[in-house]
Motif scaffolding. Structure first.
Motif, PDB file in Angstrom:
ATOM      1  N   LEU A 106      80.456 -13.231 -47.638  1.00  0.00           N
ATOM      2  CA  LEU A 106      79.219 -12.832 -46.541  1.00  0.00           C
ATOM      3  C   LEU A 106      78.015 -12.459 -47.252  1.00  0.00           C
ATOM      4  O   LEU A 106      76.917 -12.909 -46.758  1.00  0.00           O
ATOM      5  CB  LEU A 106      79.760 -11.807 -45.602  1.00  0.00           C
ATOM      6  CG  LEU A 106      80.777 -12.033 -44.534  1.00  0.00           C
ATOM      7  CD1 LEU A 106      80.939 -11.035 -43.623  1.00  0.00           C
ATOM      8  CD2 LEU A 106      80.642 -13.412 -44.119  1.00  0.00           C
ATOM      9  N   LEU A 147      86.808 -17.967 -35.727  1.00  0.00           N
ATOM     10  CA  LEU A 147      86.590 -17.350 -37.034  1.00  0.00           C
ATOM     11  C   LEU A 147      85.132 -17.115 -37.094  1.00  0.00           C
ATOM     12  O   LEU A 147      84.740 -16.211 -37.620  1.00  0.00           O
ATOM     13  CB  LEU A 147      87.061 -18.648 -37.907  1.00  0.00           C
ATOM     14  CG  LEU A 147      86.758 -17.966 -39.366  1.00  0.00           C
ATOM     15  CD1 LEU A 147      87.631 -16.875 -39.871  1.00  0.00           C
ATOM     16  CD2 LEU A 147      87.113 -19.300 -40.353  1.00  0.00           C
ATOM     17  N   ALA A 148      84.245 -18.071 -36.732  1.00  0.00           N
ATOM     18  CA  ALA A 148      82.873 -17.568 -36.748  1.00  0.00           C
ATOM     19  C   ALA A 148      82.489 -16.451 -36.010  1.00  0.00           C
ATOM     20  O   ALA A 148      81.563 -15.754 -36.431  1.00  0.00           O
ATOM     21  CB  ALA A 148      81.972 -18.965 -36.067  1.00  0.00           C
ATOM     22  N   TRP A 149      82.931 -16.278 -34.788  1.00  0.00           N
ATOM     23  CA  TRP A 149      82.919 -14.904 -34.061  1.00  0.00           C
ATOM     24  C   TRP A 149      83.123 -13.899 -35.045  1.00  0.00           C
ATOM     25  O   TRP A 149      82.317 -12.814 -35.332  1.00  0.00           O
ATOM     26  CB  TRP A 149      83.600 -15.001 -32.763  1.00  0.00           C
ATOM     27  CG  TRP A 149      83.171 -13.948 -31.946  1.00  0.00           C
ATOM     28  CD1 TRP A 149      82.040 -13.062 -32.097  1.00  0.00           C
ATOM     29  CD2 TRP A 149      83.580 -13.658 -30.647  1.00  0.00           C
ATOM     30  NE1 TRP A 149      81.760 -12.317 -30.907  1.00  0.00           N
ATOM     31  CE2 TRP A 149      82.555 -12.641 -30.027  1.00  0.00           C
ATOM     32  CE3 TRP A 149      84.476 -14.233 -29.744  1.00  0.00           C
ATOM     33  CZ2 TRP A 149      82.834 -12.320 -28.607  1.00  0.00           C
ATOM     34  CZ3 TRP A 149      84.777 -13.699 -28.663  1.00  0.00           C
ATOM     35  CH2 TRP A 149      83.946 -12.763 -27.914  1.00  0.00           C
ATOM     36  N   VAL A 151      83.421 -13.578 -38.201  1.00  0.00           N
ATOM     37  CA  VAL A 151      82.525 -13.634 -39.405  1.00  0.00           C
ATOM     38  C   VAL A 151      81.311 -13.089 -38.943  1.00  0.00           C
ATOM     39  O   VAL A 151      80.416 -12.185 -39.530  1.00  0.00           O
ATOM     40  CB  VAL A 151      82.142 -15.118 -39.858  1.00  0.00           C
ATOM     41  CG1 VAL A 151      81.155 -14.999 -40.669  1.00  0.00           C
ATOM     42  CG2 VAL A 151      83.669 -15.288 -40.864  1.00  0.00           C
ATOM     43  N   GLY A 152      80.698 -13.323 -37.845  1.00  0.00           N
ATOM     44  CA  GLY A 152      79.521 -12.918 -37.213  1.00  0.00           C
ATOM     45  C   GLY A 152      79.424 -11.400 -37.033  1.00  0.00           C
ATOM     46  O   GLY A 152      78.498 -10.861 -37.365  1.00  0.00           O
ATOM     47  N   ILE A 153      80.780 -10.986 -36.544  1.00  0.00           N
ATOM     48  CA  ILE A 153      80.664  -9.629 -36.329  1.00  0.00           C
ATOM     49  C   ILE A 153      80.638  -8.688 -37.677  1.00  0.00           C
ATOM     50  O   ILE A 153      79.948  -7.633 -37.941  1.00  0.00           O
ATOM     51  CB  ILE A 153      82.066  -9.241 -35.784  1.00  0.00           C
ATOM     52  CG1 ILE A 153      81.979  -9.664 -34.075  1.00  0.00           C
ATOM     53  CG2 ILE A 153      82.216  -7.725 -35.633  1.00  0.00           C
ATOM     54  CD1 ILE A 153      83.143  -9.470 -33.438  1.00  0.00           C
ATOM     55  N   PHE A 155      79.352  -9.944 -40.632  1.00  0.00           N
ATOM     56  CA  PHE A 155      77.964  -9.995 -41.102  1.00  0.00           C
ATOM     57  C   PHE A 155      76.943  -9.364 -40.341  1.00  0.00           C
ATOM     58  O   PHE A 155      76.195  -8.555 -40.985  1.00  0.00           O
ATOM     59  CB  PHE A 155      77.518 -11.420 -40.657  1.00  0.00           C
ATOM     60  CG  PHE A 155      76.308 -11.931 -41.600  1.00  0.00           C
ATOM     61  CD1 PHE A 155      76.254 -12.242 -42.899  1.00  0.00           C
ATOM     62  CD2 PHE A 155      74.970 -11.645 -40.851  1.00  0.00           C
ATOM     63  CE1 PHE A 155      75.123 -12.404 -43.479  1.00  0.00           C
ATOM     64  CE2 PHE A 155      73.896 -12.032 -41.696  1.00  0.00           C
ATOM     65  CZ  PHE A 155      73.745 -12.535 -42.911  1.00  0.00           C
ATOM     66  N   CYS A 156      76.812  -9.256 -38.910  1.00  0.00           N
ATOM     67  CA  CYS A 156      76.109  -8.074 -38.273  1.00  0.00           C
ATOM     68  C   CYS A 156      76.320  -6.639 -38.660  1.00  0.00           C
ATOM     69  O   CYS A 156      75.107  -5.939 -38.957  1.00  0.00           O
ATOM     70  CB  CYS A 156      76.242  -8.568 -36.670  1.00  0.00           C
ATOM     71  SG  CYS A 156      75.429  -9.997 -36.197  1.00  0.00           S
ATOM     72  N   VAL A 159      76.113  -6.377 -43.019  1.00  0.00           N
ATOM     73  CA  VAL A 159      74.901  -6.789 -43.884  1.00  0.00           C
ATOM     74  C   VAL A 159      73.701  -6.513 -43.099  1.00  0.00           C
ATOM     75  O   VAL A 159      72.610  -6.219 -43.538  1.00  0.00           O
ATOM     76  CB  VAL A 159      75.075  -8.529 -43.899  1.00  0.00           C
ATOM     77  CG1 VAL A 159      73.709  -8.987 -44.883  1.00  0.00           C
ATOM     78  CG2 VAL A 159      76.436  -8.845 -44.880  1.00  0.00           C
ATOM     79  N   LEU A 160      73.729  -6.834 -41.719  1.00  0.00           N
ATOM     80  CA  LEU A 160      72.229  -6.509 -40.903  1.00  0.00           C
ATOM     81  C   LEU A 160      72.151  -5.066 -40.343  1.00  0.00           C
ATOM     82  O   LEU A 160      71.486  -4.481 -40.093  1.00  0.00           O
ATOM     83  CB  LEU A 160      72.453  -7.495 -39.800  1.00  0.00           C
ATOM     84  CG  LEU A 160      72.087  -9.031 -40.054  1.00  0.00           C
ATOM     85  CD1 LEU A 160      72.062  -9.749 -38.586  1.00  0.00           C
ATOM     86  CD2 LEU A 160      71.165  -9.167 -40.882  1.00  0.00           C
TER      87      LEU A 160
END
Lengths: 194, 194
Positions: A106, A147-149, A151-153, A155-156, A159-160
């Motif tokens: 990520l 999976l994108a969801w 991964v997005g969780i 990442f947010c 990382v964010l």
DNA sequence: GTGGAAAGTAAGCGACTGCTTACATCTTTG
DNA sequence: CAAAGATGTAAGCAGTCGCTTACTTTCCAC
């Protein structure tokens, strides 16, 4: 029974493993570009040159890290618990599993052709597993959206540094996500919380 | 009517803008670490030193890029179309909008304190807007989960290069996502496709 | 015109990067 | 024990990075 050989003072396997572990941690903490081969060797307590002797290249080492433990989560249990396992990894407060190659990926946009292929291969494997839970002709697309969801969780949160995701209790988040996933995967199942 | 001043040969504003544009493109294409100040200056057709004269630091330039256009999408229309606008950006085949700072942020894990704060601020603004669409006490958490989903889709498609997300038509993806979002936001609304 | 600020340029500094080399030391094997 | 391979080390090479400096050129007010 074959007696174990006396502990070697010089143990190439042990240093290999130490390098692999240190690399996994650092890649997950800082990403590929901000991790230095000198940092890796230092954390592993090994000499820089050995890193190149054993792994060839910094990018090869990254690929080795990903290939070594990348499929851990996928095969750690039944497919229907895969979203739970991924969320558990992403939502953990403690640094347990904070060196997981998924987190490293990520944070790292490695560009090499081989890394790209390895990464896509892993993605395909996860999607294939998630697709077993879906119905209908678009099962794979829906699985990829799940999976994108996840991964997005990750990442947010990692990382964010999103506030709400850090503050909310993990099981609360998971309950919400499960609602959304159900709506996505089971075409006509009722949407029931928790 | 005030006659435009004759075109200046030396135009600091123009070179500033050119640097900003080139930086936005390159950060979005390669991420922060893999983008060089020399590359930026070259693409902008400007001298390297001017970049530092006008923006101070590479990281300051990154922050300027994000601050300059980061809120574009948010204010480009009503809140209820925000998911649509984000997906449109992420799912576009053409490179239109491929220089958007959101994409740059997906590819860049900039570590500086100021960048971190700017990034979080943007995230909060988007969440606040999305939370208007949600009901219940956990509106913000749900809004953040929606944002995480959209971000994850952008990340998987643009950075990881997921096959299914690239192959599927944009409106097909959007229909699926809308189902999931509805399930998340409208607590008791029926889940109806498209 | 002319002085002075603004805009643009060339060159390079010091630090750091991935990676290599030449060498020292240990361990095993015949 | 001695040769040889495996393992570990110190030093440095060549290139790149962000950033600075010293300088020249252009523009505008007077």
């Amino acid at each position: 029974m074959p007696q174990n050989p006396p502990p070697r003072r010089r143990d190439s396997q042990a240093t290999r493993a130490a390098l692999l572990k240190a690399a996994g941690e650092l890649f997950a903490e800082r990403g590929y570009d901000r991790t230095t081969v000198r940092d890796i060797a230092a954390r592993a307590g090994a000499n820089q040159a050995l890193l190149f002797r054993y792994f060839g290249t910094k990018e090869d080492l990254f690929n080795a890290v990903v290939a070594h433990r990348g499929m851990d989560l996928l095969h750690a249990g039944p497919a229907e618990q895969l979203p739970h396992r991924i969320l558990e990894l992403f939502l953990a407060d403690a640094p347990e599993g904070s060196d997981h190659p998924i987190l490293a990926m990520l944070r790292s946009a490695v560009v090499g052709k081989e890394s790209m292929e390895l990464r896509k291969e892993m993605g395909r494997a996860y999607v294939r597993s998630l697709a077993e839970l879906a119905e209908g002709p678009e099962a794979e697309l829906r699985a990829e959206l799940v999976l994108a969801w996840l991964v997005g969780i990750g990442f947010c949160r990692s990382v964010l540094g999103s506030d709400n995701l850090r503050a909310a209790p993990a099981d609360r988040v998971e309950a919400e996500v499960r609602r959304g996933i159900s709506a996505l995967l089971d075409l006509d199942a009722p949407v029931t919380p928790s």
